[in-house]
Design a protein around this motif. Structure first.
Motif, PDB file in Angstrom:
ATOM      1  N   ALA A 108      -8.265  11.136  19.924  1.00 23.71           N
ATOM      2  CA  ALA A 108      -8.634  12.022  21.031  1.00 23.71           C
ATOM      3  C   ALA A 108      -8.984  11.222  22.276  1.00 23.71           C
ATOM      4  N   ALA A 109      -9.458   9.976  22.077  1.00 21.61           N
ATOM      5  CA  ALA A 109      -9.895   9.150  23.201  1.00 21.61           C
ATOM      6  C   ALA A 109      -8.743   8.402  23.861  1.00 21.61           C
ATOM      7  N   VAL A 110      -7.524   8.589  23.372  1.00 22.72           N
ATOM      8  CA  VAL A 110      -6.373   7.871  23.935  1.00 22.72           C
ATOM      9  C   VAL A 110      -5.924   8.607  25.188  1.00 22.72           C
ATOM     10  N   ARG A 111      -6.171   7.984  26.335  1.00 20.80           N
ATOM     11  CA  ARG A 111      -5.988   8.685  27.603  1.00 20.80           C
ATOM     12  C   ARG A 111      -4.761   8.202  28.350  1.00 20.80           C
ATOM     13  N   ASP A 119       0.855  -1.190   0.000  1.00 22.15           N
ATOM     14  CA  ASP A 119       0.000   0.000   0.000  1.00 22.15           C
ATOM     15  C   ASP A 119       0.894   1.245   0.000  1.00 22.15           C
ATOM     16  N   ARG A 120       0.290   2.422  -0.097  1.00 21.71           N
ATOM     17  CA  ARG A 120       1.057   3.657   0.034  1.00 21.71           C
ATOM     18  C   ARG A 120       0.529   4.429   1.228  1.00 21.71           C
ATOM     19  N   ILE A 121       1.360   4.528   2.243  1.00 21.73           N
ATOM     20  CA  ILE A 121       0.973   5.303   3.418  1.00 21.73           C
ATOM     21  C   ILE A 121       1.055   6.776   3.060  1.00 21.73           C
ATOM     22  N   THR A 122       0.028   7.534   3.422  1.00 20.80           N
ATOM     23  CA  THR A 122       0.050   8.959   3.109  1.00 20.80           C
ATOM     24  C   THR A 122       0.282   9.808   4.356  1.00 20.80           C
ATOM     25  N   ARG A 123      -0.113   9.264   5.522  1.00 17.55           N
ATOM     26  CA  ARG A 123       0.053  10.064   6.737  1.00 17.55           C
ATOM     27  C   ARG A 123       0.076   9.166   7.973  1.00 17.55           C
ATOM     28  N   VAL A 124       0.913   9.526   8.915  1.00 15.59           N
ATOM     29  CA  VAL A 124       0.983   8.825  10.198  1.00 15.59           C
ATOM     30  C   VAL A 124       0.838   9.871  11.294  1.00 15.59           C
ATOM     31  N   LEU A 125      -0.088   9.654  12.209  1.00 15.63           N
ATOM     32  CA  LEU A 125      -0.250  10.538  13.373  1.00 15.63           C
ATOM     33  C   LEU A 125      -0.120   9.667  14.608  1.00 15.63           C
ATOM     34  N   GLY A 126       0.850   9.973  15.457  1.00 16.59           N
ATOM     35  CA  GLY A 126       1.029   9.090  16.596  1.00 16.59           C
ATOM     36  C   GLY A 126       1.080   9.797  17.935  1.00 16.59           C
ATOM     37  N   ILE A 127       0.404   9.216  18.910  1.00 14.08           N
ATOM     38  CA  ILE A 127       0.639   9.584  20.312  1.00 14.08           C
ATOM     39  C   ILE A 127       1.646   8.560  20.800  1.00 14.08           C
ATOM     40  N   VAL A 128       2.915   8.943  20.842  1.00 11.14           N
ATOM     41  CA  VAL A 128       3.975   7.959  21.073  1.00 11.14           C
ATOM     42  C   VAL A 128       4.771   8.251  22.335  1.00 11.14           C
ATOM     43  N   ASN A 129       4.308   9.220  23.125  1.00 12.65           N
ATOM     44  CA  ASN A 129       4.984   9.500  24.395  1.00 12.65           C
ATOM     45  C   ASN A 129       3.940   9.555  25.500  1.00 12.65           C
ATOM     46  N   GLY A 130       3.974   8.563  26.367  1.00  6.44           N
ATOM     47  CA  GLY A 130       2.954   8.436  27.401  1.00  6.44           C
ATOM     48  C   GLY A 130       3.046   9.532  28.447  1.00  6.44           C
ATOM     49  N   THR A 131       4.272   9.987  28.744  1.00  6.83           N
ATOM     50  CA  THR A 131       4.457  11.022  29.760  1.00  6.83           C
ATOM     51  C   THR A 131       3.716  12.299  29.380  1.00  6.83           C
ATOM     52  N   THR A 132       3.946  12.767  28.155  1.00  8.55           N
ATOM     53  CA  THR A 132       3.289  14.004  27.733  1.00  8.55           C
ATOM     54  C   THR A 132       1.784  13.796  27.565  1.00  8.55           C
ATOM     55  N   ASN A 133       1.385  12.594  27.146  1.00 11.14           N
ATOM     56  CA  ASN A 133      -0.055  12.351  27.001  1.00 11.14           C
ATOM     57  C   ASN A 133      -0.734  12.382  28.360  1.00 11.14           C
ATOM     58  N   PHE A 134      -0.031  11.833  29.357  1.00 14.56           N
ATOM     59  CA  PHE A 134      -0.579  11.865  30.708  1.00 14.56           C
ATOM     60  C   PHE A 134      -0.701  13.316  31.195  1.00 14.56           C
ATOM     61  N   ILE A 135       0.342  14.116  30.964  1.00 13.64           N
ATOM     62  CA  ILE A 135       0.334  15.515  31.427  1.00 13.64           C
ATOM     63  C   ILE A 135      -0.791  16.304  30.742  1.00 13.64           C
ATOM     64  N   LEU A 136      -0.901  16.171  29.423  1.00 10.83           N
ATOM     65  CA  LEU A 136      -1.934  16.909  28.689  1.00 10.83           C
ATOM     66  C   LEU A 136      -3.334  16.448  29.115  1.00 10.83           C
ATOM     67  N   ASP A 137      -3.454  15.164  29.381  1.00 12.64           N
ATOM     68  CA  ASP A 137      -4.719  14.603  29.825  1.00 12.64           C
ATOM     69  C   ASP A 137      -5.118  15.181  31.180  1.00 12.64           C
ATOM     70  N   GLN A 138      -4.128  15.271  32.087  1.00  9.23           N
ATOM     71  CA  GLN A 138      -4.348  15.887  33.391  1.00  9.23           C
ATOM     72  C   GLN A 138      -4.800  17.333  33.242  1.00  9.23           C
ATOM     73  N   MET A 139      -4.081  18.069  32.372  1.00  9.82           N
ATOM     74  CA  MET A 139      -4.427  19.482  32.166  1.00  9.82           C
ATOM     75  C   MET A 139      -5.847  19.589  31.624  1.00  9.82           C
TER      76      MET A 139
END
Lengths: 440, 440
Positions: B283-286, B150-170
């Motif tokens: 958005a639902a990845v907490r 296939d041809r991938i056109t875009r990748v969007l990743g939440i790949v750092n749990g620390t920052t995701n936790f902080i942003l989620d808290q905020m």
């Protein structure tokens, strides 16, 4: 630069998915060659009727009705005809001739997979079938390879887009099953004869494949308990909604250890409508999308989400398998299709345990609750939540009373006996729903 | 039955992940042998200090400080020391000696991947690194193998749990960055020196790896535009929330074709705080979970979700790689680690396009909107949504006016010039937020 090798690719079948596979093989030839290390030459497309209409304009000279000759002259064979014969014989012939095979034929794999795997092993060729489960979603390779150092304990999958669309419609519009099915048929999400989808047979074949790979054991279609969505009513959906659940048709494969109850260890493989808490990741999978939720001892919870059907998405999975098989041919070394080293038995549905949601229409009499709870206790089924709703008419007279019960995990056998006993009570007007619950 | 071969496994490093890998190798030896086709014998664990405390009780005699000797005598080497040296030299030595290598060292791969890939190719060994991106989530193998047609056109990743936790808290408590960081540190989700996480460096290394595999091109750390979350304010989060968005730190790799604007074709690889619509699957990845969302031409939208860190989950990814490498050794045939056949250039952040959210504190004067929209138009940045909120005091006098603007896709360069020009307007009190938006 060294000369680039050419591998002959035979395509069997040119329906929805086959036509897209042919298109991509022709349009993306250079990119596929770069990734495979060999040019993938579409040597022919075997069809039953040369004059059928196709979704895609393809060179007329590629078509043939002589699948047998096409297969014998190919390095790689893609089988997308569906059905058992002649697909089965053609795949066996291909492998005996040393060709790697890519197939999306879930019915054949679920029914006669072991014969195919053994032939692939014997011939030292690769047999891949990512397209057979959950369309475009890479799920079989992650289970087989990425999780090969872990122990999967449970797989929950929304693997049939038609039924997910219908249940989603019922959930969002309050429609009855028949109306939601008609809408799905009108939009092209359900076939004129929807039996394979709505009775759960399609999901059951996928459940057998998922269970086999997840538990390193061969499970066949007859090992799968199967219950479709035709009996799910608008009232079931409404009751589930009110209680914070959504109803999904799930393919479930889970390791069960009943040793402490005198039972054995094994895997329960089943397909049935299931209540899921609305906050469960699978609950948000809408419309024709698919998703597979995996629990593994070390990895914890994983989810894979994407399009579960459609010509182009499914073609992506077929081509991924094809490029991987081509790489293997170019680099040398045999393929490996499965590891059946687990040898865990398939358990009957009676040995599986789950929580249940039970709706009862009861007489409003003193002592009713006591009699019902006594029956649950007698059968060893523990009640987690019980809610009684009394409906009154304008003059405040009781018209009816509803009782909603969610149990703790119990065996199918215990639950069935409980429901049977409750039906015999004179204070019960009817048992309105009995639904299984996961994810709580 | 044929005799079962034994493969010697050297483990380098015994931290959080390494200790779990050692435990599973010892505890699950039989299952791993069945799946690999060879017994995986842990021949030693190289550590810097023999007397350090470990998370897991492991046989004392396995430990050594002589990594070099251990590596030279191994069939399979697992590198979990982290850092550049001596990890790099040990991996090269291992491969030169014919050992397959499994590593989770994202920093090394992002900085010096090509050297490692070339050495693996030359030696004909397998180099795998599933654990380097998104912990337990099988993501690299699906990109490399399952999507190879296939041809991938875009990748969007939440790949750092620390920052995701902080942003989620905020997001959920309204906390400021500093308070949410302190909470993350208290709970062990952030390190004492959180720089690598909160400045986005960890996500940037992962973005380089994801982009390289997705676009069949080698991207290094310096190709990645990187902006962390330290400047994200509680006010940004609140404004995003009010507008129906959530702020996530995303690793983004996308194919961009600026040919029609006189620019070139290439891949934009970047890490920055990004507004996502609340209904987007990411958005639902907490909390500390990770997820990678992929768009491909044929497959459409896919998402992979699971635990992004932690000793045991990450060990699952390491062992999946190890079993796959062992199978390859047993079956014969060289490994293949990457296909760099794409040769698409990395684009500077100025060539990438995205939508923007801009918050302005403006004077409440007639003609303000006209002057602002004129500046956007002048710079070719099209406005999608504009909302003005007037704040009044008790006497109905205007205290301040807020203007919130979401643009259509525009280039970084055009946006930067627009913001610069707006700052120069006398009717602007301040530019309160400039945030990128994806998924609209």
């Amino acid at each position: 630069m060294s000369e680039v090798r050419t591998l002959k690719v035979a395509l069997l079948g040119c329906g929805n998915v086959g036509a897209q596979v042919a298109r991509i093989l022709l349009d993306d030839a250079d990119a596929l060659a770069a990734r495979s290390g060999a040019r993938l030459e579409l040597s022919g497309i075997a069809v039953r009727n040369l004059d059928s209409e196709r979704d895609v304009e393809l060179p007329r000279e590629l078509f043939t009705t002589d699948a047998d000759t096409l297969v014998k002259d190919a390095d790689l064979v893609i089988e997308l005809m569906g059905g058992i014969e002649p697909a089965r014989s053609l795949i066996l012939t291909a492998m005996q001739n040393g060709a790697c095979v890519v197939t999306g034929n879930k019915a054949l794999l679920a029914q006669d997979g072991p014969t195919l795997y053994e032939e692939a092993d014997k011939a030292g060729v690769q047999l891949s079938y990512e397209a057979a489960v959950a369309g475009a979603i890479p799920i079989l390779r992650p289970i087989r390879d990425s999780l090969s150092g872990d122990r999967i304990t449970r797989v929950l999958g929304i693997v049939n887009g038609t039924t997910n669309f219908i249940l989603d419609q019922m959930d969002s519009t309050g429609a009855q099953f028949a109306d939601a099915l008609a809408e799905a048929q009108r939009l092209g999400y359900a076939e004129a004869d929807p039996t394979a989808d709505v009775e759960g047979y399609d999901a059951a074949a996928k459940a057998a494949i998922l269970a086999s790979l997840s538990f390193h054991t061969r499970f066949a279609l007859e090992d799968v308990y199967c219950e479709g969505i035709t009996k799910v009513s608008a009232a079931d959906i409404a009751a589930a909604k009110e209680a914070g659940f959504v109803i999904k048709l799930l393919a479930i494969a889970e390791k069960i250890n009943n040793a402490k109850d005198g039972g054995g260890e094994g895997v329960s493989v089943r397909v049935h409508p299931t209540l899921l808490p609305r906050e469960h990741p699978l609950a948000a999978v809408r419309g024709a999308f698919n998703a597979v939720f995996i629990e593994a001892e070390n990895a914890g919870e994983l989810m894979f989400y994407g399009q579960g059907a459609g010509g182009t998405p499914t073609a992506s999975a077929v081509l991924g398998d094809l490029v991987s098989a081509a790489r293997r041919v170019v680099l040398g070394g045999p393929g490996r299709t499965e590891t059946t080293t687990g040898y865990v038995p398939a358990l009957s549905i009676n040995a599986s345990t789950t929580s249940y949601y039970i709706g009862l229409d009861v007489a409003d009499q003193a002592g009713v609750l006591a009699r019902i709870t006594h029956i649950f206790a007698e059968h060893g089924v523990s009640i987690e939540i019980m809610r009684q709703t009394i409906h009154r008419d304008a003059a405040s007279r009781v018209e009816s009373a509803e009782l909603k019960i969610v149990t703790h995990r119990a065996s199918e056998a215990a639950l069935a006996a409980t429901v049977e006993a409750i039906k015999g009570l004179d204070v019960i007007n009817s048992v309105t729903s009995v639904l299984r619950v996961e994810g709580v």
